[in-house]
Design a protein around this motif. Structure first.
Motif, PDB file in Angstrom:
ATOM      1  N   SER A  86      45.392  10.455  26.495  1.00 48.50           N
ATOM      2  CA  SER A  86      44.098  11.678  27.709  1.00 48.50           C
ATOM      3  C   SER A  86      44.182  13.185  28.137  1.00 48.50           C
ATOM      4  N   ALA A  87      44.701  12.257  29.182  1.00 44.99           N
ATOM      5  CA  ALA A  87      44.268  13.411  29.403  1.00 44.99           C
ATOM      6  C   ALA A  87      46.126  14.751  29.901  1.00 44.99           C
ATOM      7  N   ARG A  88      46.333  14.125  29.577  1.00 50.24           N
ATOM      8  CA  ARG A  88      47.740  14.074  28.724  1.00 50.24           C
ATOM      9  C   ARG A  88      47.340  15.588  27.071  1.00 50.24           C
ATOM     10  N   ALA A  89      46.305  15.008  26.287  1.00 54.30           N
ATOM     11  CA  ALA A  89      46.284  15.605  25.739  1.00 54.30           C
ATOM     12  C   ALA A  89      45.413  17.041  26.221  1.00 54.30           C
ATOM     13  N   ALA A  90      44.509  16.469  27.432  1.00 59.77           N
ATOM     14  CA  ALA A  90      43.516  18.229  27.490  1.00 59.77           C
ATOM     15  C   ALA A  90      44.180  18.876  27.772  1.00 59.77           C
ATOM     16  N   ALA A  91      45.411  18.512  28.925  1.00 59.46           N
ATOM     17  CA  ALA A  91      45.815  19.413  29.494  1.00 59.46           C
ATOM     18  C   ALA A  91      46.181  20.307  28.412  1.00 59.46           C
ATOM     19  N   GLN A  92      47.292  19.908  28.284  1.00 60.55           N
ATOM     20  CA  GLN A  92      48.045  20.947  27.374  1.00 60.55           C
ATOM     21  C   GLN A  92      47.076  21.049  26.215  1.00 60.55           C
ATOM     22  N   ALA A  93      45.998  20.666  25.396  1.00 61.35           N
ATOM     23  CA  ALA A  93      45.227  21.431  24.982  1.00 61.35           C
ATOM     24  C   ALA A  93      45.306  23.313  25.234  1.00 61.35           C
ATOM     25  N   LEU A  94      44.647  22.796  27.280  1.00 62.43           N
ATOM     26  CA  LEU A  94      44.132  24.005  28.038  1.00 62.43           C
ATOM     27  C   LEU A  94      45.817  24.838  27.842  1.00 62.43           C
ATOM     28  N   ASN A  95      46.423  24.390  28.469  1.00 56.08           N
ATOM     29  CA  ASN A  95      48.061  25.209  28.482  1.00 56.08           C
ATOM     30  C   ASN A  95      49.049  24.371  27.282  1.00 56.08           C
ATOM     31  N   PRO A  96      49.303  25.188  26.441  1.00 58.45           N
ATOM     32  CA  PRO A  96      50.244  24.605  25.526  1.00 58.45           C
ATOM     33  C   PRO A  96      52.119  24.121  26.357  1.00 58.45           C
ATOM     34  N   THR A  97      51.747  25.549  27.350  1.00 59.61           N
ATOM     35  CA  THR A  97      53.528  25.904  27.364  1.00 59.61           C
ATOM     36  C   THR A  97      53.399  25.089  29.254  1.00 59.61           C
ATOM     37  N   CYS A  98      53.018  24.338  29.072  1.00 56.32           N
ATOM     38  CA  CYS A  98      52.589  22.540  30.114  1.00 56.32           C
ATOM     39  C   CYS A  98      53.809  22.329  29.616  1.00 56.32           C
ATOM     40  N   ARG A  99      54.238  21.140  30.354  1.00 61.86           N
ATOM     41  CA  ARG A  99      55.255  19.772  29.621  1.00 61.86           C
ATOM     42  C   ARG A  99      54.321  18.575  30.758  1.00 61.86           C
ATOM     43  N   VAL A 100      54.359  18.242  29.971  1.00 62.02           N
ATOM     44  CA  VAL A 100      52.782  16.623  29.926  1.00 62.02           C
ATOM     45  C   VAL A 100      53.585  15.533  29.816  1.00 62.02           C
ATOM     46  N   THR A 101      53.706  14.723  30.926  1.00 67.95           N
ATOM     47  CA  THR A 101      54.425  13.808  30.768  1.00 67.95           C
ATOM     48  C   THR A 101      52.837  12.152  30.857  1.00 67.95           C
ATOM     49  N   ALA A 102      52.636  11.229  29.571  1.00 69.67           N
ATOM     50  CA  ALA A 102      51.946  10.381  30.134  1.00 69.67           C
ATOM     51  C   ALA A 102      52.262   9.026  29.817  1.00 69.67           C
ATOM     52  N   VAL A 103      52.100   8.257  31.845  1.00 68.17           N
ATOM     53  CA  VAL A 103      52.921   7.284  31.694  1.00 68.17           C
ATOM     54  C   VAL A 103      51.847   6.606  31.594  1.00 68.17           C
ATOM     55  N   THR A 104      52.097   5.215  30.802  1.00 59.54           N
ATOM     56  CA  THR A 104      50.770   4.557  30.479  1.00 59.54           C
ATOM     57  C   THR A 104      50.740   2.927  30.936  1.00 59.54           C
ATOM     58  N   THR A 105      51.642   2.767  31.890  1.00 56.89           N
ATOM     59  CA  THR A 105      51.404   1.441  32.637  1.00 56.89           C
ATOM     60  C   THR A 105      51.183   1.726  34.402  1.00 56.89           C
ATOM     61  N   HIS A 106      51.231   0.791  34.830  1.00 54.68           N
ATOM     62  CA  HIS A 106      50.518   0.552  36.118  1.00 54.68           C
ATOM     63  C   HIS A 106      52.588   1.545  36.863  1.00 54.68           C
ATOM     64  N   LEU A 107      52.353   2.442  38.163  1.00 55.14           N
ATOM     65  CA  LEU A 107      53.640   2.694  38.282  1.00 55.14           C
ATOM     66  C   LEU A 107      53.505   2.079  39.791  1.00 55.14           C
ATOM     67  N   GLU A 108      54.437   0.912  39.425  1.00 59.71           N
ATOM     68  CA  GLU A 108      54.755   0.135  40.935  1.00 59.71           C
ATOM     69  C   GLU A 108      56.528  -0.029  41.793  1.00 59.71           C
ATOM     70  N   GLY A 109      57.019  -0.545  42.746  1.00 57.30           N
ATOM     71  CA  GLY A 109      58.372  -0.836  42.775  1.00 57.30           C
ATOM     72  C   GLY A 109      58.793   0.805  42.707  1.00 57.30           C
ATOM     73  N   ASP A 110      59.551  -0.037  41.368  1.00 59.85           N
ATOM     74  CA  ASP A 110      61.380   1.003  41.467  1.00 59.85           C
ATOM     75  C   ASP A 110      60.792   1.838  40.808  1.00 59.85           C
ATOM     76  N   ARG A 111      59.449   1.594  40.167  1.00 63.40           N
ATOM     77  CA  ARG A 111      59.018   2.766  38.713  1.00 63.40           C
ATOM     78  C   ARG A 111      58.657   3.781  39.734  1.00 63.40           C
ATOM     79  N   LEU A 112      57.781   3.274  40.286  1.00 64.61           N
ATOM     80  CA  LEU A 112      57.210   4.087  41.335  1.00 64.61           C
ATOM     81  C   LEU A 112      57.803   5.667  42.061  1.00 64.61           C
ATOM     82  N   ALA A 113      59.056   4.904  42.726  1.00 65.77           N
ATOM     83  CA  ALA A 113      60.108   5.345  43.671  1.00 65.77           C
ATOM     84  C   ALA A 113      60.833   6.737  43.062  1.00 65.77           C
ATOM     85  N   THR A 114      61.113   6.176  41.563  1.00 68.15           N
ATOM     86  CA  THR A 114      61.259   6.419  40.473  1.00 68.15           C
ATOM     87  C   THR A 114      60.829   8.266  40.033  1.00 68.15           C
ATOM     88  N   ALA A 115      59.939   8.120  40.363  1.00 73.99           N
ATOM     89  CA  ALA A 115      58.768   8.709  39.767  1.00 73.99           C
ATOM     90  C   ALA A 115      58.768   9.514  40.868  1.00 73.99           C
TER      91      ALA A 115
END
Length: 251
Positions: A86-115
């Motif tokens: 939802s926030a990705r859609a709102a941000a891109q509606a405000l500025n379509p040139t901004c590249r926005v990626t949504a991560v829909t799962t909890h960031l933890e462990g190796d996934r958090l470290a990588t992000a």
């Protein structure tokens, strides 16, 4: 930048502290925003509007009716939708040139470290100590600046931790892990309430510090700032680095 970008960001480019060079640094930067709720909403929208080139928004929760009182990136039509999406859609509606990626799962462990390793800066918009400690550790290990905010009831706070600065403390210096009663002090909006504009104020403060860090403008916020919304008063506290901190003492 093309003519459209020059016009879009003209009010920032006019500022001597940002200018063309600073705006180009923003456009080339990547910010990770963890949490797309009350704090994450204004952070995501302002960073997209300001021209941060790439945003990653992470949140595993869904939009609920009680969120709409303060989480301004979401609308009635988003009920039941993942907050990051939802926030990705709102941000891109405000500025379509901004590249926005949504991560829909909890960031933890190796996934958090990588992000964290793959971004230039992290904005912590979570509301649990466990998440804040994990994000802080990942930022310290990756050497990435962290903009931390919190808001509950009528009280808010902001701190910036930058491991690139030798004298900068970390979140664990401010709130030592395992401190007596810490696990019992989980103050969350869902259980304790929060006045709507407060999260906008603190989230905007976080976005401002992120823009400064990414563009190179001004001086980074140091120490801890707290805001008493009932009195309309700010207070600032010096936060020294703890030489015995279990997280950053090896830095």
């Amino acid at each position: 930048m093309n003519d459209e970008a020059l016009l879009r960001y003209s009010r920032q480019i006019m500022l001597d502290a940002i200018d063309i060079e600073g705006q180009e640094r923003l456009l080339a930067s990547h910010a990770l925003v963890v949490g797309a709720g009350g704090l994450g909403s204004p952070v995501a929208l302002y960073l997209a509007a300001a021209g941060v080139g790439c945003l990653t928004l992470a949140d595993a929760d869904e939009v609920e009716l009680s969120n709409l009182q303060r989480q301004i990136a979401h609308a009635q039509a988003d009920l039941g939708r993942n907050k990051a999406e939802s926030a990705r859609a709102a941000a891109q509606a405000l500025n379509p040139t901004c590249r926005v990626t949504a991560v829909t799962t909890h960031l933890e462990g190796d996934r958090l470290a990588t992000a964290v390793a793959n971004c230039d800066l992290v904005v912590d918009c979570t509301d649990r100590f466990s998440s804040r400690y994990a994000i802080n550790r990942a930022c310290q290990e990756a050497g990435k600046p962290l903009v931390s905010g919190a808001a509950i009831r009528f009280s808010g706070q902001l701190a910036v931790f930058d491991p690139r600065a030798p004298d900068s403390p970390c979140y664990a210096c401010l709130y030592p892990p395992g401190e007596a009663g810490r696990d019992d002090e989980e103050l969350r909006c869902a259980e304790n309430g929060v006045v709507a504009p407060l999260v906008g104020l603190i989230g905007s403060f976080q976005a401002l510090e992120a823009v400064k860090l990414l563009s190179g403008a001004g001086q980074v916020h140091r120490g801890l700032s707290t805001f008493d919304g009932l009195r309309g008063e700010w207070r600032h506290f010096r936060v020294p680095r703890d030489p015995a901190c279990p997280v950053c003492r090896q830095r």
